[in-house]
Design a protein around this motif. Structure first.
Motif, PDB file in Angstrom:
ATOM      1  N   GLU A 110       0.876  -0.796   0.626  1.00 50.07           N
ATOM      2  CA  GLU A 110      -0.144  -0.024   0.058  1.00 50.07           C
ATOM      3  C   GLU A 110       0.664   1.403  -0.262  1.00 50.07           C
ATOM      4  N   GLN A 113       1.580   2.369  -3.403  1.00 44.92           N
ATOM      5  CA  GLN A 113       0.439   2.207  -4.137  1.00 44.92           C
ATOM      6  C   GLN A 113      -0.178   3.809  -4.025  1.00 44.92           C
ATOM      7  N   ASP A 114      -0.315   3.950  -2.766  1.00 40.77           N
ATOM      8  CA  ASP A 114      -1.031   5.565  -2.566  1.00 40.77           C
ATOM      9  C   ASP A 114      -0.189   6.289  -2.242  1.00 40.77           C
ATOM     10  N   ARG A 115      -0.160   7.326  -2.844  1.00 36.19           N
ATOM     11  CA  ARG A 115       0.914   8.471  -3.701  1.00 36.19           C
ATOM     12  C   ARG A 115       1.017   9.413  -2.133  1.00 36.19           C
ATOM     13  N   ARG A 117       1.674   7.978   0.745  1.00 32.88           N
ATOM     14  CA  ARG A 117       2.300   7.101   1.487  1.00 32.88           C
ATOM     15  C   ARG A 117       3.818   6.941   0.129  1.00 32.88           C
TER      16      ARG A 117
END
Length: 368
Positions: A110, A113-115, A117
């Motif tokens: 994650e 995949q999460d900008r 983070r």
């Protein structure tokens, strides 16, 4: 063909089978000591080094006396929690005699995949490297479930290389590279020294047999090579079982090198250019000139914020005449950006109530 001596920023992936003795479950201390010596020598010539290390579950399994059979998720997480402390301490003890400070970074799928983070991970590791710290990265096995797992540290290492803009990635393994066939089964197997492009034929050469402690096989290494090389990072699969594995690679030990398809900065800029902006930031003439000179966008130069966006989203950057200059990944939400626009970076903590980033959009996250 790439050479380890040319690396400016290097990611080294360590497999469990190299770090932990399969018979006893104990740390291979002599091996780790020799690796630390290699890392110290490479760092001494000005190369940034990031280590992606497996081994927490394997170490924890041995400490807890768990069987060598596949573990339930909860058992793996418990083993990781115990083993991760031992693993971090082992790297600290191995590198401290060389004057190297280590820092632990635990990530999940994650996080890339999460900008938001992703930006956090990138900023943290960039800061660590800037302070002379060697990051020791591992998957956060204590909390990761199947849907948020990488599942193998080969691809994790490739993603870390992409995140930090590394120009070389070394996968130290129990094999010395890619063969046309499985060398354990076919005497006709031929070793490939260089792979310029990953084709379906190259992918077909990858078997999925790994060691008992390692989750990855050759397939995951090819997948890692695709991720890395498309982002401008050359990658090598090298035998790491002997002492001083990086020294051996520098001295010409057999390995397979995968050629980078571009350079890291160009690949990152293309990625940013392909995204769709979620909002618009208008800047004054002073900020416009600063951006054209390679500077980051500071809140003081912003005159208007349009749209609704979150931290890590892409925004368009326009000048005072309304002409779009470029776009970039913003480090604040639209609400926060409106609060701090036109103000000095030093005022951010007073306005928002916490210490934020100095730049609204950093130059590394911007395309003009």
């Amino acid at each position: 063909m790439a050479a380890l001596s040319d690396a400016k920023r290097l990611v080294v992936k360590i497999g469990s089978a190299l770090l932990v003795d399969a018979g006893t479950g104990a740390l291979r201390q002599d091996w780790l000591t020799s690796l630390a010596s290699d890392v110290a020598r490479i760092r001494a010539r000005g190369t940034d080094v990031i280590v992606v290390s497996s081994g927490s579950i394997a170490l924890g399994r041995g400490i807890l006396g768990l069987p060598p059979t596949p573990l339930a998720l909860e058992q793996s997480q418990a083993a990781a929690a115990v083993g991760q402390i031992r693993l971090a301490r082992a790297y600290e003890e191995a590198l401290t005699p060389h004057g190297i400070i280590t820092g632990q970074v635990l990530v999940t799928l994650e996080d890339s995949q999460d900008r938001r983070r992703y930006l956090n991970s990138r900023a943290t590791m960039e800061t660590m490297l800037g302070l002379g710290v060697t990051p020791i990265v591992n998957e956060n096995d204590t909390i990761a479930t199947d849907e948020i797992r990488y599942g193998d540290n080969d691809r994790l290492a490739a993603q870390v290389a992409v995140t930090v803009g590394a120009d070389q990635l070394i996968l130290l393994s129990d094999v010395d590279g890619l063969y046309t066939e499985n060398p354990k089964l076919k005497t006709t197997a031929q070793h490939l020294a260089v792979v310029d492009k990953i084709t379906p034929q190259i992918e077909a050469m990858a078997g999925d047999a790994g060691s008992g402690l390692s989750k990855g096989g050759m397939i995951t290494k090819i997948m890692a090579a695709r991720i890395a090389t498309e982002a401008g990072c050359a990658m090598a699969i090298a035998l790491g079982t002997g002492l001083h594995p990086l020294g051996g690679l520098e001295s010409g030990a057999r390995a397979t090198w995968f050629t980078a398809q571009t350079d890291p900065q160009a690949a990152r800029k293309r990625w940013i250019s392909a995204m769709k902006p979620r909002g618009t930031i208008t800047v004054d003439a002073g900020a416009s000139a600063a951006l054209h000179h390679g500077k980051s966008l500071l809140p003081a130069g912003v005159t208007q914020i349009s749209g609704s966006f979150g931290r890590g989203d892409l925004v368009a950057i326009v000048d005072a005449t309304g002409v779009q200059m470029g776009q970039g990944l913003v480090r604040y939400t639209s609400v926060e950006a409106r609060q701090i626009m036109g103000r000095r970076s030093a005022d951010i903590v007073e306005i928002l109530g916490y210490e934020g980033r100095a730049a609204l959009v950093h130059r590394d996250d911007m395309v003009l």
